[in-house]
Design an enzyme around this catalytic site. Structure first.
Site, short mmCIF file in Angstrom:
data_model
loop_
_atom_site.label_atom_id
_atom_site.label_comp_id
_atom_site.label_asym_id
_atom_site.label_seq_id
_atom_site.Cartn_x
_atom_site.Cartn_y
_atom_site.Cartn_z
CB SER A 35 16.06 16.70 -36.83
OG SER A 35 15.82 18.05 -36.44
N GLY A 38 7.64 13.89 -36.67
CA GLY A 38 6.10 14.12 -37.10
C GLY A 38 6.11 15.47 -38.28
CE LYS A 57 11.26 22.68 -33.00
NZ LYS A 57 11.39 22.53 -31.65
CG ASP A 146 13.49 16.88 -23.99
OD1 ASP A 146 13.68 15.95 -23.46
OD2 ASP A 146 13.34 17.21 -25.16
#
Length: 497
Positions: A35, A38, A57, A146
């Site tokens: 994924s 930005g 990540k 989230d």
């Protein structure tokens, strides 16, 4: 126009350079992109020493942006079976690399869309795991903020992993948070009002939206614009289908209370009747303690150059360095091997299992016998002897034999190729006069009250004994290479003198 293309190329080169730093490439190889948002990208990588795949990540390191640093600190704090695990942190002057376990499965959003909506039992199983993870986070002073279907991964067995703590925050008891964040459909009324809010109550609201979405396939508050969604949320207007159970409707009502003070805590929900119907138990405990490292993994790491003391220090102080990552990856592989150990040992294609006595395929055609081979010996394996003794299939006593094992553990049984169980040429077994009885035959005879007493021990009848006597004599003649004189049969017609 020129400036836009220049910005895009600059952003692309930044992302590419993030995974080309020597400190990172020395330990990992990039496989593919998972994924990208930005300048933040998640890629699937392979660990050089163990070959295990991990999710990496990469964050652009900027000291003035505290949320990025907060995500790293939060991930270091958490260790729960329903939260994706952090394995290692690599910090350079420009980037931060979060090396995490790969969450196997699919997003909850895809799972619900494929089924249109989940049944209550499946939704309960997923919700219990979510509640366990969120309750654990709140106990550690962490809020997610989230929670949404895209950040919940469910595997084929229904196991759940919560991912992406990028908007997470740490809090103290009674502390109010102020940052506005989260997906529109999951924002509670207090955030829409712009008020300081209680972090855990925001997660509880999000759990209510998730539960509603799982059992209906739609979100409780919908709208084409943010203002429309805000209006629905502030008024607390949503419909609960009547086909849902009473306890489930009660649970959704508690979670989606517009007044944050009326929403229960994760601990309060443990006694709710809807959760009591499930088989899973809810615990807010963390993963296993690594204070006592596995000696086998320690030995393996020592063989590839790690020092034992460094391993202990890394695990004790949770340094999240290369040493800790290697240990955790090896432990994860060992756990998977242990889970499949029995199955792989029992299903070894090179080691066929012993054939059953009642299996007709085990009794093949007999080989051609030489004169030096006796024909009255039937070979059975030690395992068959044990099975026959248990089923009452034979009355002949067998001496105890040791079962061959593999390795040091007595639990690790080694499979052996079973010898062919067959009856040699010119011999046969009659169920009426044989002492070799199978369990099925014993059951058949025991069901007849008149013959149960004699059939259980399978005695030899006189007729059967005469047959065996002739066979034994024939075998002795063959072995000794001797023949007995035969009587001449009188001729019925005599020559005339």
């Amino acid at each position: 126009m020129y400036s836009d293309s220049e910005d895009e190329s600059s952003e692309l080169s930044t992302v590419l350079s993030m995974f080309e730093e020597k400190e990172f490439t020395r330990q990992y190889t990039v496989l593919k992109t998972l994924s990208q948002h930005g300048t933040t990208e998640v890629r699937l990588c392979s660990h050089h020493l163990t070959g295990v795949t991990v999710a990496v990540k990469a964050l652009k390191y900027q000291r003035w942006w505290e949320p990025k640093v907060s995500e790293v600190e939060i991930m270091k704090m958490l260790s729960h079976p329903n939260i994706v695990s952090l394995l290692q942190v690599i910090e350079t002057e420009q980037n931060i690399y979060l090396i995490m376990e790969v969450a196997q499965g699919t997003q909850l959003h895809n799972r619900v869309q494929e089924a249109r909506c989940l049944k209550e039992d499946e939704a309960r199983s997923i919700f219990v795991q979510l509640l366990s993870a969120i309750g654990y986070c709140h106990g550690e002073g962490v809020v997610h903020r989230d929670l949404k279907p895209d950040n919940v991964i469910v595997d084929e067995h229904g196991n759940v992993k919560i991912v992406d703590f990028g908007l997470g925050a740490r809090f103290m008891p009674g502390q109010k948070l102020e940052r506005l964040c989260g997906a529109f459909q999951f924002i509670p009324p207090e955030i829409f009002l712009g008020l300081p809010y209680d972090g855990p109550k925001v997660d509880i609201w999000a759990l209510g939206v998730l539960l509603y979405y799982m059992v209906t396939g739609i979100f409780p508050f919908v709208g084409s614009t943010l203002s429309e969604i805000s209006k629905e949320v502030l008024q607390g207007r949503y419909e609960i289908p009547y086909n849902l159970s009473k306890d489930l409707r009660s649970m959704i009502g508690l979670l989606l209370a517009t007044n944050a003070r009326q929403r229960p805590t994760a601990q309060d929900l443990l006694s709710h009747p809807w959760l009591q119907e499930g088989e899973k138990t809810i615990t807010f405990h963390s993963n296993g303690d690594t204070s006592f490292p596995d000696p086998d993994i320690m030995a393996a790491m020592k063989n590839i150059g790690f020092h034992v003391q460094d391993i202990r220090e890394s695990l004790k102080h949770r340094k999240f360095d290369e040493t800790m990552a290697t240990y955790n990856l090896l432990r994860a592989e060992a756990c998977q091997d242990d889970g499949n150990y029995v199955q792989t040992k029992l299903m070894n294609p090179g080691m066929p299992p012993f054939p059953s006595v009642t299996d007709s395929g085990a009794f093949s055609l007999p080989p051609r016998r030489r004169a030096s081979e006796p024909s009255f010996k039937v070979l059975v394996s030690s395992t068959e002897e044990h099975q026959l003794r248990q089923t009452g299939g034979t009355n002949a006593p067998f001496p105890p034999k040791k079962t061959p094992t593999m390795g040091r553990s007595q639990k690790q049984k080694r499979a052996m190729t079973a010898p062919c169980i067959c009856l040699l040429r010119n011999t046969y077994i009659d169920t009426e006069d044989s002492s070799f009885c199978t369990s099925s035959q014993a059951e058949k005879t025991s069901s007849d009250p008149e013959k149960s007493e004699t059939s259980t021990s399978c005695p030899l009848t006189p007729r059967g004994w005469r047959k065996w006597k002739k066979r034994i004599v024939a075998c002795i003649q063959t072995l000794c290479c001797c023949t007995l004189p035969q009587k001449k049969c009188p001729r019925s017609v005599h020559p005339q003198k």
